[in-house]
Design a protein around this motif. Structure first.
Motif, mmCIF file in Angstrom:
data_model
loop_
_atom_site.group_PDB
_atom_site.id
_atom_site.type_symbol
_atom_site.label_atom_id
_atom_site.label_comp_id
_atom_site.label_asym_id
_atom_site.label_seq_id
_atom_site.Cartn_x
_atom_site.Cartn_y
_atom_site.Cartn_z
ATOM 1 N N LYS A 1 0.833 -1.194 0.000
ATOM 2 C CA LYS A 1 0.000 0.000 0.000
ATOM 3 C C LYS A 1 0.877 1.256 0.000
ATOM 4 C CE LYS A 1 -3.497 -2.756 0.423
ATOM 5 N NZ LYS A 1 -4.330 -3.071 -0.773
ATOM 6 N N ASN A 2 0.284 2.365 -0.490
ATOM 7 C CA ASN A 2 0.962 3.665 -0.482
ATOM 8 C C ASN A 2 2.336 3.599 -1.154
ATOM 9 O OD1 ASN A 2 -1.193 4.869 1.027
ATOM 10 N ND2 ASN A 2 -0.331 3.942 2.884
ATOM 11 N N VAL A 3 2.338 3.103 -2.382
ATOM 12 C CA VAL A 3 3.572 2.949 -3.146
ATOM 13 C C VAL A 3 3.582 3.928 -4.319
ATOM 14 C CG1 VAL A 3 5.041 1.339 -4.396
ATOM 15 C CG2 VAL A 3 3.581 0.503 -2.558
ATOM 16 N N GLN A 4 4.694 4.615 -4.496
ATOM 17 C CA GLN A 4 4.891 5.480 -5.660
ATOM 18 C C GLN A 4 5.823 4.753 -6.627
ATOM 19 O OE1 GLN A 4 6.066 9.557 -4.451
ATOM 20 N NE2 GLN A 4 5.675 8.852 -2.356
ATOM 21 N N ILE A 5 5.335 4.457 -7.821
ATOM 22 C CA ILE A 5 6.122 3.684 -8.790
ATOM 23 C C ILE A 5 6.274 4.461 -10.086
ATOM 24 C CG2 ILE A 5 6.291 1.545 -10.109
ATOM 25 C CD1 ILE A 5 4.569 0.181 -8.031
ATOM 26 N N GLU A 6 7.521 4.580 -10.557
ATOM 27 C CA GLU A 6 7.759 5.139 -11.886
ATOM 28 C C GLU A 6 8.495 4.105 -12.727
ATOM 29 O OE1 GLU A 6 10.648 6.268 -13.620
ATOM 30 O OE2 GLU A 6 12.094 5.550 -12.132
ATOM 31 N N ILE A 7 8.188 4.116 -14.023
ATOM 32 C CA ILE A 7 8.795 3.175 -14.979
ATOM 33 C C ILE A 7 9.557 3.966 -16.036
ATOM 34 C CG2 ILE A 7 8.307 1.454 -16.777
ATOM 35 C CD1 ILE A 7 5.835 0.626 -15.172
ATOM 36 N N HIS A 8 10.751 3.498 -16.378
ATOM 37 C CA HIS A 8 11.524 4.182 -17.410
ATOM 38 C C HIS A 8 12.337 3.172 -18.222
ATOM 39 C CE1 HIS A 8 14.398 3.883 -14.013
ATOM 40 N NE2 HIS A 8 15.295 3.709 -14.966
ATOM 41 N N LYS A 9 12.707 3.586 -19.419
ATOM 42 C CA LYS A 9 13.612 2.792 -20.246
ATOM 43 C C LYS A 9 15.050 3.059 -19.812
ATOM 44 C CE LYS A 9 13.049 2.514 -24.659
ATOM 45 N NZ LYS A 9 12.885 2.854 -26.079
ATOM 46 N N PHE A 10 15.879 2.050 -19.924
ATOM 47 C CA PHE A 10 17.290 2.215 -19.613
ATOM 48 C C PHE A 10 17.996 3.092 -20.641
ATOM 49 C CE2 PHE A 10 17.239 -2.233 -17.599
ATOM 50 C CZ PHE A 10 17.068 -1.715 -16.326
ATOM 51 N N ARG A 11 19.028 3.761 -20.183
ATOM 52 C CA ARG A 11 20.002 4.340 -21.091
ATOM 53 C C ARG A 11 20.958 3.219 -21.537
ATOM 54 N NH1 ARG A 11 22.258 10.153 -19.057
ATOM 55 N NH2 ARG A 11 23.686 9.620 -20.765
ATOM 56 N N GLY A 12 22.056 3.591 -22.158
ATOM 57 C CA GLY A 12 22.931 2.606 -22.783
ATOM 58 C C GLY A 12 23.607 1.641 -21.834
ATOM 59 N N LEU A 13 24.207 2.158 -20.757
ATOM 60 C CA LEU A 13 24.991 1.304 -19.874
ATOM 61 C C LEU A 13 24.139 0.217 -19.238
ATOM 62 C CD1 LEU A 13 26.263 0.697 -16.819
ATOM 63 C CD2 LEU A 13 27.769 0.724 -18.817
ATOM 64 N N CYS A 14 22.991 0.591 -18.683
ATOM 65 C CA CYS A 14 22.131 -0.416 -18.060
ATOM 66 C C CYS A 14 21.543 -1.375 -19.095
ATOM 67 C CB CYS A 14 21.024 0.263 -17.251
ATOM 68 S SG CYS A 14 21.597 0.956 -15.692
ATOM 69 N N SER A 15 21.263 -0.875 -20.310
ATOM 70 C CA SER A 15 20.799 -1.767 -21.372
ATOM 71 C C SER A 15 21.866 -2.787 -21.736
ATOM 72 C CB SER A 15 20.416 -0.952 -22.616
ATOM 73 O OG SER A 15 19.257 -0.191 -22.390
ATOM 74 N N PHE A 16 23.125 -2.353 -21.702
ATOM 75 C CA PHE A 16 24.244 -3.242 -22.022
ATOM 76 C C PHE A 16 24.305 -4.412 -21.048
ATOM 77 C CE2 PHE A 16 28.885 -4.065 -21.235
ATOM 78 C CZ PHE A 16 29.115 -4.794 -22.396
ATOM 79 N N TYR A 17 24.204 -4.131 -19.766
ATOM 80 C CA TYR A 17 24.338 -5.195 -18.768
ATOM 81 C C TYR A 17 23.039 -5.959 -18.531
ATOM 82 C CZ TYR A 17 29.142 -4.081 -17.618
ATOM 83 O OH TYR A 17 30.501 -3.921 -17.693
ATOM 84 N N ALA A 18 21.902 -5.274 -18.544
ATOM 85 C CA ALA A 18 20.634 -5.972 -18.318
ATOM 86 C C ALA A 18 20.224 -6.785 -19.544
ATOM 87 C CB ALA A 18 19.535 -4.976 -17.960
ATOM 88 N N GLU A 19 20.629 -6.336 -20.737
ATOM 89 C CA GLU A 19 20.299 -6.967 -22.020
ATOM 90 C C GLU A 19 18.792 -6.942 -22.285
ATOM 91 O OE1 GLU A 19 22.668 -10.405 -23.266
ATOM 92 O OE2 GLU A 19 23.543 -10.398 -21.251
ATOM 93 N N LYS A 20 18.405 -7.375 -23.469
ATOM 94 C CA LYS A 20 17.002 -7.326 -23.872
ATOM 95 C C LYS A 20 16.141 -8.147 -22.907
ATOM 96 C CE LYS A 20 15.967 -7.291 -28.250
ATOM 97 N NZ LYS A 20 15.832 -7.554 -29.701
ATOM 98 N N GLY A 21 15.075 -7.516 -22.421
ATOM 99 C CA GLY A 21 14.170 -8.196 -21.497
ATOM 100 C C GLY A 21 14.484 -7.975 -20.035
ATOM 101 N N GLY A 22 15.655 -7.413 -19.728
ATOM 102 C CA GLY A 22 16.063 -7.235 -18.342
ATOM 103 C C GLY A 22 15.283 -6.136 -17.628
ATOM 104 N N VAL A 23 15.085 -6.329 -16.332
ATOM 105 C CA VAL A 23 14.360 -5.365 -15.497
ATOM 106 C C VAL A 23 15.139 -5.171 -14.199
ATOM 107 C CG1 VAL A 23 12.251 -4.920 -14.186
ATOM 108 C CG2 VAL A 23 12.107 -5.993 -16.443
ATOM 109 N N LEU A 24 15.328 -3.913 -13.804
ATOM 110 C CA LEU A 24 15.956 -3.574 -12.534
ATOM 111 C C LEU A 24 14.987 -2.738 -11.706
ATOM 112 C CD1 LEU A 24 18.490 -4.333 -14.272
ATOM 113 C CD2 LEU A 24 19.754 -2.612 -12.967
ATOM 114 N N VAL A 25 14.998 -2.947 -10.392
ATOM 115 C CA VAL A 25 14.053 -2.271 -9.508
ATOM 116 C C VAL A 25 14.802 -1.649 -8.331
ATOM 117 C CG1 VAL A 25 11.960 -2.526 -8.131
ATOM 118 C CG2 VAL A 25 12.344 -4.030 -10.110
#
Length: 278
Positions: free
Chosen positions: A249-273
Motif C-alpha cells: 500500500k501507499n507505493v509510488q512507482i515510476e517506470i523508465h527505459k534504460f540508457r545505454g549502460l544499463c541496457s548493455f548489462y541488463a540486455e534485452k528483457g532485463g528489469v531492474l528495480v
C-alpha cells in the motif's frame, strides 16, 4: 548566489532534473567493430539489437577524470553520483576529478557518492539529493542525509540473458547458454559490497516477476518509492507494477527505459528495480 549541481555517470538513466542543474559523464560500450557513447544521441534500442546479434566480445568503459571535470563545469557545490565501485572504475575517476577540481578552485566543494548500485537505485538517490537541495540544506547536511538514505535503499533485478556477462568472463558460457535456452531467468540483488548477487533461477517471466515482489518484501520494502527500469520490456515492467501495487500500500512507482549502460548489462528483457527500505 552559490551554483549547485548534481553530476552522475550515465548508469543513472536520467538526462535532466526538474529543479536542479544536472549533467552526466557518459559511459561507453565497446566492441571490436563499434563504440557506443552513452549520451542523449545514443540509439539505445539500436545498440541493444546490435549487441543481441553480436558474436564477439563487448565491454564497457567508464568516464575518465577529464570527463568528470567537464561535467562539473564551474559549480560551487557538486554532488557526484557513481555506479558501484564493485563493478566499475567510475568512482575512482570521479574521486580523482574531485581532488583536481578542489585543488584548482579554492572554496569549491565536491562530494562523491559511491552508490554500490546501478540504474533505478541511483535514480532514487539523485532524487533524494535534489529534495535536500530544494529544502535549502547545507552541503555537509546533504552529504550526511543522503549517505544515511543510501543505507535504506536497495536494488533487485531480473535478467533473461547472461550473454554480456559471459563475454566479459563474469559467468560461464555454459551457464549463460542454459539461461537462454531453458527459459530460466536470473533474479538477484545488489549486495552490500556493490556486486550483483544471484538469488533465484525461476523458469518463465511471470514467475520471475512474482519472485521479485517476494524479494522486495524480504529485502525490507514496505511502502514508499520504487523505480523500475527495463530494456525493451515495458510489458514486464507494467506487470511488475501491478503485482507490487496488489501486495503493498501507499507505493509510488515510476517506470523508465534504460540508457545505454544499463541496457548493455541488463540486455534485452532485463528489469531492474530500485526501492526504499522500511
Amino acid at each position: 548566489m552559490k551554483k549547485i549541481k548534481i553530476v552522475a555517470d550515465s548508469s543513472c538513466d536520467l538526462f535532466e532534473l526538474t529543479h536542479t542543474e544536472f549533467e552526466t559523464a557518459p559511459m561507453k560500450i565497446i566492441t571490436a567493430e563499434r563504440e557506443f557513447i552513452d549520451n542523449a544521441d545514443l540509439d539505445v534500442d539500436g545498440m541493444a539489437d546490435y549487441l543481441y546479434q553480436l558474436k564477439g566480445k563487448s565491454k564497457s568503459s567508464c568516464p575518465n577524470a577529464t570527463d568528470w571535470l567537464d561535467a562539473f563545469g564551474d559549480a560551487d557545490e557538486i554532488f557526484c553520483v557513481t555506479i558501484t565501485s564493485g563493478l566499475s572504475g567510475s568512482c575512482n575517476s570521479a574521486c580523482a576529478a574531485k581532488r583536481i577540481y578542489e585543488a584548482e578552485n579554492e572554496g569549491k566543494r565536491v562530494h562523491v557518492f559511491d552508490t554500490l548500485s546501478a540504474g533505478p537505485e541511483i535514480t532514487l538517490i539523485i532524487e533524494k539529493i535534489e529534495e535536500c537541495i530544494k529544502n535549502d540544506m547545507s552541503f555537509d547536511d546533504i552529504c550526511a542525509c543522503v549517505t544515511a538514505y543510501m543505507k535504506k535503499t536497495g536494488l533487485v533485478f531480473m535478467l533473461k540473458s547472461l550473454k554480456t556477462f559471459a563475454n566479459n568472463g563474469r559467468v560461464s558460457p555454459i551457464v549463460a547458454k542454459l539461461v537462454g535456452i531453458a527459459g530460466i531467468c536470473i533474479v538477484g540483488k545488489a549486495s552490500d559490497e556493490g556486486t550483483l548477487e544471484s538469488l533465484h533461477k525461476p523458469r518463465g517471466e511471470r514467475r520471475a516477476l512474482e519472485t521479485i515482489v517476494n524479494c522486495l518484501e524480504t529485502e525490507g520494502f514496505r511502502t514508499g518509492k520504487i523505480s523500475i527500469g527495463h530494456c525493451q520490456n515495458e510489458s514486464a515492467a507494467k506487470q511488475l507494477k501491478e503485482l507490487i501495487l496488489a501486495k503493498f500500500k501507499n507505493v509510488q512507482i515510476e517506470i523508465h527505459k534504460f540508457r545505454g549502460l544499463c541496457s548493455f548489462y541488463a540486455e534485452k528483457g532485463g528489469v531492474l528495480v530500485g526501492f526504499e527500505k522500511a
